[in-house]
Design an enzyme around this catalytic site. Structure first.
Site, PDB file in Angstrom:
ATOM      1  N   GLU A  26       0.824  -1.216   0.000  1.00 25.44           N
ATOM      2  CA  GLU A  26       0.000   0.000   0.000  1.00 25.44           C
ATOM      3  C   GLU A  26       0.860   1.270   0.000  1.00 25.44           C
ATOM      4  O   GLU A  26       0.803   2.087   0.928  1.00 25.44           O
ATOM      5  CB  GLU A  26      -0.952   0.011   1.192  1.00 25.44           C
ATOM      6  CG  GLU A  26      -2.044  -1.026   1.084  1.00 25.44           C
ATOM      7  CD  GLU A  26      -3.209  -0.780   2.050  1.00 25.44           C
ATOM      8  OE1 GLU A  26      -3.130   0.162   2.849  1.00 25.44           O
ATOM      9  OE2 GLU A  26      -4.181  -1.535   1.975  1.00 25.44           O
TER      10      GLU A  26
ATOM     11  N   GLU B 248      -6.145  -8.086  -0.033  1.00 28.78           N
ATOM     12  CA  GLU B 248      -6.602  -8.088   1.360  1.00 28.78           C
ATOM     13  C   GLU B 248      -8.089  -7.739   1.352  1.00 28.78           C
ATOM     14  O   GLU B 248      -8.489  -6.760   0.722  1.00 28.78           O
ATOM     15  CB  GLU B 248      -5.872  -7.014   2.185  1.00 28.78           C
ATOM     16  CG  GLU B 248      -4.365  -7.191   2.235  1.00 28.78           C
ATOM     17  CD  GLU B 248      -3.665  -6.079   3.017  1.00 28.78           C
ATOM     18  OE1 GLU B 248      -4.326  -5.350   3.780  1.00 28.78           O
ATOM     19  OE2 GLU B 248      -2.437  -5.941   2.841  1.00 28.78           O
TER      20      GLU B 248
HETATM   21  C1  GAL Z   1      -4.033  -2.531   5.127  1.00 27.29           C
HETATM   22  C2  GAL Z   1      -2.575  -2.902   5.217  1.00 27.29           C
HETATM   23  C3  GAL Z   1      -2.343  -4.106   6.129  1.00 27.29           C
HETATM   24  C4  GAL Z   1      -3.086  -3.931   7.400  1.00 27.29           C
HETATM   25  C5  GAL Z   1      -4.537  -3.719   7.095  1.00 27.29           C
HETATM   26  C6  GAL Z   1      -5.388  -3.592   8.318  1.00 27.29           C
HETATM   27  O1  GAL Z   1      -4.202  -1.235   4.720  1.00 27.29           O
HETATM   28  O2  GAL Z   1      -2.071  -3.203   3.947  1.00 27.29           O
HETATM   29  O3  GAL Z   1      -0.972  -4.224   6.379  1.00 27.29           O
HETATM   30  O4  GAL Z   1      -2.557  -2.869   8.102  1.00 27.29           O
HETATM   31  O5  GAL Z   1      -4.688  -2.545   6.338  1.00 27.29           O
HETATM   32  O6  GAL Z   1      -5.082  -2.418   9.000  1.00 27.29           O
END
Ligand code: GAL
Length: 726
Positions: A170, A330
């Site tokens: 990100e 994710e």
């Molecule tokens: C995303 C990030 C993850 C984790 C997730 C939950 O933005 O890529 O590493 O932090 O959020 O907070």
């Protein structure tokens, strides 16, 4: 158990140029989860792998925050933890996507090279202790990024179970800006390459305003916030162009190394906050496809957008507009939290519904974040599929249902792209940024397209975003939501689209600035658009919000700036109304007074007029016939009411229809088509069951049973994918 991974050294499919219609180059739908072997001991691995296999997972993602383990001392590498994990998962049929770990440099690096730390606009350097503290514009940091990437690439060059890579994590989500002395040096280098001469920069930035003229590039500084007043908007725009360029260059270093080491690997990035990245530029053309992390509950909390199902759909469509089908590296599975916030929990069935919504809108892979929550660190309450005690409960069951279903039907989905009849102009970096440099309290181009998108979402009209340079020929309607920077060649493309029967809708303020962010000297909306629309804009002004609060409350005011007192009663009297046919509706954000051009008088009809005080009777919405189609100019912002009125009444003869005859409230419908298949996705985003009438016959893939034409019953958050009979 022998296992041959699906992707091992598969030749890379020819990657087509980015387009909203482009499928990914994947040869199977990715299903899985990020895994963090560094957060557990090795005794967990075998059990994790067996359970993931039971869930139908085919991929894990590893190592995005583990630089400190892979290079514990400068130049000393140790990949043993990840080697062990990859082997265990591979034995269970699960391949690995590795990540370059550059979102979190090790402490030895930030100690030995403190110049790599970002500095904020108040001059405070970032500290070690969280993440994304390193400045991706720093040549020193880039050198280290190349070193670790090369070391990882060499180590995994011939590894049969490492199938692809994610760059960093990100990029620009936590912070994208830096005001370090080193950043300023790089900014000057960028400007001198862009402008060649300081005279050209002075012209572009309009430095005769407030005596800003520079004699050399060495005199140019970063646009510090309020030092003491507002910075030059073109300086700000160029700073963000620079950040986007530097982000792409930082990523390119890594991509070049990975490609040179093993051309069989696919490479993507997982996007988060979408800041300072030019998604149609090198950032994206370097990659096989984009990834987008799906946290709609978090966005709901931050942006107060209301319905997270629509918000997720909106963002997926924005994402597809950049480069076509994408993956979700994710997706939130449970309670989401960091020390400063916590989100609502996806209810039973919502995890699957969210995954299917992404797929319905172009995702060719979904990884659930995360397998289990961490027991330590700044995300101990970011829940995963499993709980802290490692007991599989409802989220595990849902992951298993979803994963095994997707494993079964994935090949029928791959290769298709998402139908769009209504296109919204998106994916233009300069326009999003130019707006931000001087927003006037108006919604951004993306924000301004929410009402039209929401209307399509609720009606089941196939809709999405794409750039005017993309293939418009498959659309029926193309809406340009207030793009201040306009290129004449785009007018030509729009004209061709209209001549062939398309309907173009241009929003207020379009075309009113040039590439330098200067206001144009011609009458708005500029020569080519004025000719295309058959109108000129004679006056524009802002409207107070409908709740009657004064305009100054909407302006992006820095803390401490002068606030003019406003009286709600007085400001609401300044609102204007529009009359469209028999309907009278309140207007929002801005008004423009339009004049039909003499040379187009016989082709232009006035479809809406202002209806209040001094603007009463003046044209607000016009339609010009162009070839087989038409061009609509809307001299205000499209509200929810206006979106419905435009599509349902003003343009009632549009050749668009909802994907189903009756779309009950809370039901999301999309169509993925291609390679001889038509897949109708019907998803219930509500906690109550619903009956969807008049669904065409076909094979319902998720339940693997035929659906006879007629009503379809969906449980709470239930999903169906109907492969429609030809
Ligand atoms: C995303 C990030 C993850 C984790 C997730 C939950 O933005 O890529 O590493 O932090 O959020 O907070």
């Amino acid at each position: 158990m022998t296992f041959s991974p699906p992707f091992a050294h598969a030749p890379r499919r020819q990657v087509l140029a980015p387009s909203a219609w482009r499928p990914t180059s994947l040869d199977r739908l990715l299903i899985g989860t990020p895994h963090y072997p560094e957060h557990v001991d090795d005794s967990y691995l075998e059990r994790d792998a067996a359970r993931m296999a039971e869930c139908g997972f085919n991929v894990i993602r590893l190592a995005e925050f583990a630089w400190h383990l892979m290079e514990p001392r400068e130049g000393a590498f140790d990949f043993s933890l990840f080697d062990r994990a990859i082997e265990v998962f591979a034995r269970h049929g699960i391949s690995t996507v590795m990540c370059t770990p550059t979102a979190t440099p090790p402490r030895w690096l930030t100690m030995a090279y403190p110049e790599v730390l970002r500095v904020d606009t108040h001059g405070r350097p970032a500290r070690h202790g969280s993440r994304q503290q390193a400045d991706t514009t720093s040549p020193v940091y880039r050198e280290h990024s190349r070193r670790i990437t090369q070391a990882m690439a060499n180590h995994y060059r011939d590894h049969p179970h490492v199938i692809g890579w994610q760059t960093d994590n990100e990029l620009n989500t936590t912070a994208s800006e830096s005001y370090a002395p080193g950043t300023a040096r790089e900014f000057r280098r960028y400007l001198s390459a862009r402008y060649q001469t300081i005279a050209a920069l002075n012209h572009a930035w309009g430095t005769d305003f407030w005596a800003q003229r520079y004699d050399s590039f060495e005199q140019v500084d970063l646009p510090f916030e309020l030092a003491p007043s507002f910075a030059n908007p073109t300086q700000v725009l160029d700073y963000h162009r620079f950040l986007a360029w530097a982000t792409a260059a930082f990523q390119h270093d890594q991509v070049a190394i990975l490609r040179a080491t093993n051309p069989g690997w696919f490479i993507f990035h997982n996007l988060g906050q979408l800041r300072d990245i030019d998604f149609r530029g090198e950032f994206t053309t370097d990659l096989d496809f984009l990834g987008y992390d799906v946290y709609p509950f978090l966005k709901d909390e931050i942006e107060r957008t209301g319905c997270h199902a629509h918000h997720q759909a909106f963002m997926a469509d924005v994402m597809r507009g950049y480069a076509g089908n994408f993956i979700v590296p994710e997706q939130q599975s449970g309670l989401g939290s960091q020390p400063g916030f916590a989100t609502p929990v996806p209810e039973e069935g919502e995890m699957q519904r969210m995954a299917m919504s992404s797929i319905a809108r172009g995702a060719d892979g979904v990884l659930f974040f995360r397998w289990r929550p961490a027991h330590f660190g700044a995300e101990i309450y970011w829940n995963g599929i499993l709980d802290h005690d490692d007991v599989p409960r409802r989220r595990y069951e849902e992951a298993r249902r979803t994963g095994t279903t997707l494993q079964r039907i994935g090949s029928r989905i791959l290769g298709t792209s998402v139908r769009m009849d209504v296109g919204i102009a998106g994916a233009d970096y300069d326009n999003q940024e130019a707006h931000t440099t001087y927003p006037l309290g108006l919604p951004s181009p993306q924000g301004a397209s929410l009402p039209l998108h929401r209307h399509c979402f609720e009606q089941g009209l196939p809709c999405g975003f794409l750039h005017p340079e993309d293939d418009l020929s498959r659309l029926k309607v193309f809406f340009v939501p207030h793009w201040v920077i306009w290129k004449d060649e785009w007018t030509e493309r729009l004209e061709r689209f209209a001549r062939a029967g398309g309907t173009v809708i241009i929003g207020a303020r379009t075309g009113t600035r040039d590439a330098n962010n200067h206001v144009i000297r011609d009458t708005a909306p500029g020569r080519s658009l004025s000719a295309l629309c058959g109108i000129t804009v004679e006056e524009f002004g802002l409207l107070p919000p409908l709740d009657g609060l004064g305009l100054t409350d909407k302006l992006n005011r820095p803390e401490g700036a002068l606030v003019l007192p406003t009286r709600p009663a007085e400001s609401s009297r300044r609102a204007h109304q529009l009359r469209v046919g028999d309907a009278v509706l309140p207007a929002a954000h801005a008004y423009e007074l339009l004049k039909v051009r003499d040379d187009a008088a016989d082709q232009v009809t006035v479809a809406g007029r202002w209806d209040t005080r001094f603007v009463a009777g003046q044209p607000a919405i016009t339609i010009r016939r162009v070839g087989e189609g038409r061009v609509v100019y809307v001299g205000t912002y499209v509200t929810d009411a206006l979106a419905a009125l435009l599509l349902d009444a003003v343009l009632a003869d549009l050749p668009i229809k909802p994907l189903l005859p009756h779309v009950p409230a809370g039901v999301e419908v999309t169509l993925r088509e291609g390679e001889g298949r038509s897949l109708l996705f019907i998803l219930n985003s509500r906690a109550e069951p619903v009956v969807v009438p008049d669904v065409p016959a076909g094979l319902e893939l998720m339940g693997d049973r035929p659906h006879a034409a007629g009503a379809l019953r969906l449980s709470a958050y239930g999903c169906a994918v109907i492969q429609v009979s030809p």
